[in-house]
Design an enzyme around this catalytic site. Structure first.
Site, short mmCIF file in Angstrom:
data_model
loop_
_atom_site.label_atom_id
_atom_site.label_comp_id
_atom_site.label_asym_id
_atom_site.label_seq_id
_atom_site.Cartn_x
_atom_site.Cartn_y
_atom_site.Cartn_z
CG ASP A 73 -0.21 -7.60 84.88
OD1 ASP A 73 -0.64 -8.34 84.44
OD2 ASP A 73 1.23 -7.48 84.84
CG HIS B 220 6.03 -9.40 84.14
ND1 HIS B 220 6.31 -9.00 83.11
CD2 HIS B 220 6.12 -10.61 84.42
CE1 HIS B 220 6.80 -9.92 82.25
NE2 HIS B 220 6.80 -11.23 83.23
CE LYS C 104 1.59 -14.82 81.84
NZ LYS C 104 2.83 -15.64 82.16
CB CYS D 163 10.06 -10.79 83.82
SG CYS D 163 10.49 -11.85 82.35
CD GLN E 84 1.16 -15.17 86.56
OE1 GLN E 84 0.55 -16.35 86.85
NE2 GLN E 84 2.05 -15.21 85.57
N1 PMP Z 1 2.42 -9.49 83.95
C1 PMP Z 1 2.38 -10.37 84.63
C2 PMP Z 1 2.07 -10.63 86.14
C3 PMP Z 1 3.01 -11.92 84.09
O1 PMP Z 1 3.12 -13.04 85.09
C4 PMP Z 1 3.13 -11.96 82.90
C5 PMP Z 1 3.84 -13.21 82.23
N2 PMP Z 1 4.90 -14.02 82.90
C6 PMP Z 1 3.22 -10.80 81.99
C7 PMP Z 1 2.77 -9.32 82.67
C8 PMP Z 1 3.54 -10.81 80.57
O2 PMP Z 1 2.62 -11.50 79.86
P1 PMP Z 1 2.75 -12.01 78.33
O3 PMP Z 1 4.26 -12.30 78.34
O4 PMP Z 1 1.92 -12.99 78.10
O5 PMP Z 1 2.66 -10.79 77.46
#
Ligand code: PMP
Length: 406
Positions: A200, A123, A226, A364, A203
């Site tokens: 990270d 991401h 999430k 993203c 997910q």
């Molecule tokens: N890493 C991953 C793998 C994600 O899916 C996301 C959210 N889509 C993020 C980071 C960022 O998370 P947040 O917007 O809650 O900070």
């Protein structure tokens, strides 16, 4: 199936509504999950009965709420099996947690010519902070490639490691592909060379039991929203030795021991990393979400979501002209696809009009889109409150889209 999905759905008030006069089908759980009433109630309780700024008051409300905030930290500690509760730092989310590590670890340990390893399937939140660190320090970003199924190439990863590597940062689960990475293997390889690893977990935390001690990861980050919890709260887990050895990220109140105009000394863990008034309401809400998930059991959740994924893969995968993007052997319930000759955005708009929320676009993860040579995908991400009947509705909606563009 050991989970009563119809009973569970009643816990989530938002799910019973209609959009465009059709029952809502919510398949955008990868972006954010819905909240059970128990989490909503917990936040209302804080604001209506308990509110007071924490950590600084001697009065009743402040002391009580400080205790609740620190109890929330212990709930997180035990949920991910961290050794110490001061290894849990509350942040605003995954993004802030990664930025914190990229800045503070980077300040302490990264210098010109050093290297940082991330992967193709990250991401942007796990790319850009490292990229900016590399720009500041004149260091280099190295990228682990993936195969066509969307799995990391471990042999290539091994080749990227050198005596210049300062940290490895990879996701546990890809938000686009659903791939579950073998983080234990990735961490073991890095640790042979004494290189720390940040995972990270944005997910993975909602899909499977996370155990930071078993993984032996150095940092693990995730977002509350999430995980069926509130927005604006997230977690940085860091091993004590790392958190003690890196400088603060944000500065101000609460994170200091002593301030004079000549010199400031910093507070102990975890407060050194929690400058300013923390989001105590959401931290307490997150603890309620964790208790809710623990009651259902992540093993039950994983089993049921696997059933949904298998059903979707077989049923939606049978549609002619639908290409699944992300076919790793080990996947969570994330189903990305494109439709031949139909733009993902057009498809998403039509599917929405049928009451089904899916996400379209690059999610993203633009470098990953480039790897698969697509501009974007359509992503249906399933939660334990979704049903096979809802997947049938998505199947019908996709056929309608195809007919409209035929
Ligand atoms: N890493 C991953 C793998 C994600 O899916 C996301 C959210 N889509 C993020 C980071 C960022 O998370 P947040 O917007 O809650 O900070």
């Amino acid at each position: 199936m050991s989970l009563d999905v119809h009973k569970i759905r009643n816990d989530f008030p938002i799910l019973s509504q209609e959009v465009y006069k059709k029952p809502l089908v919510y398949f955008d759980n990868g972006a954010t999950t819905q909240k059970p009433q128990i989490v909503i109630d917990e936040e209302i309780k804080v604001y209506s009965q308990e509110n007071s700024n924490i950590h600084r008051g001697v009065h009743y409300l402040s002391e009580q709420l400080t205790q609740r905030y620190e109890d929330a930290r212990k709930t997180v500690q035990s949920f991910i099996n961290a050794e110490h509760n001061h290894e849990i730092v509350f942040t605003s989310g995954t993004t802030e947690a990664i930025n914190l590590v990229a800045f503070s670890f980077g300040e302490q340990y990264v210098a010109e010519g050093d290297e940082i390893i991330v992967s193709t399937m990250e991401h942007h939140a796990n790319i850009v902070p490292w990229q900016m660190l590399c720009d500041r320090k004149k260091a280099k970003l190295k990228i682990i490639p993936i195969n066509d199924k969307g799995e990391l190439l471990i042999d290539e990863y091994k080749k990227l490691i050198s005596d210049k590597t300062k940290i490895v940062a990879v996701n546990h689960v890809s938000n686009v592909l659903g791939t579950v990475n073998d983080i234990k293997q990735i961490i073991d390889i890095a640790h042979k060379y004494d290189i720390p690893v940040l995972i990270d977990g944005a997910q993975s935390i909602q899909h499977e039991k996370v155990d930071v001690k078993e993984y032996d990861c150095d940092f693990f980050v995730f977002s509350g929203h999430k995980l069926y919890g509130p927005t604006g709260i997230g977690v940085l887990y860091g091993k004590e030795k790392w958190l003690n050895s890196i400088p603060p990220y944000k500065t101000g109140g609460e994170m200091i021991k002593k301030v004079s105009f000549e010199k400031t000394t910093f507070n102990e863990l975890p407060f050194k990393f929690e400058a300013g008034t923390p989001n105590y309401t959401s931290a307490i809400g997150l603890a309620a979400a964790i208790n809710y998930i623990d009651n259902i059991g992540l093993d039950n959740i994983a089993l049921y979501e696997k059933e949904l994924l298998d059903y979707a893969t077989q049923k939606l995968g049978s549609i002619k002209g639908l290409n699944i993007i992300g076919t790793a052997d080990n996947k969570v319930s994330v189903f990305s696809f494109d439709l031949e000759n139909i733009h993902h955005y057009d498809a998403g708009m039509i599917i929405d009009k049928m009451g089904i929320a899916v996400r379209t676009g690059h999610h993203c993860a633009e470098p990953l889109m480039n790897r698969f040579n697509v501009e974007g995908t359509i992503r249906a991400s399933f939660s334990f409150y979704n049903t096979k009947e809802e997947i049938d509705k998505l199947y019908d909606a996709i056929l309608t889209v195809q007919q409209m563009f035929a």
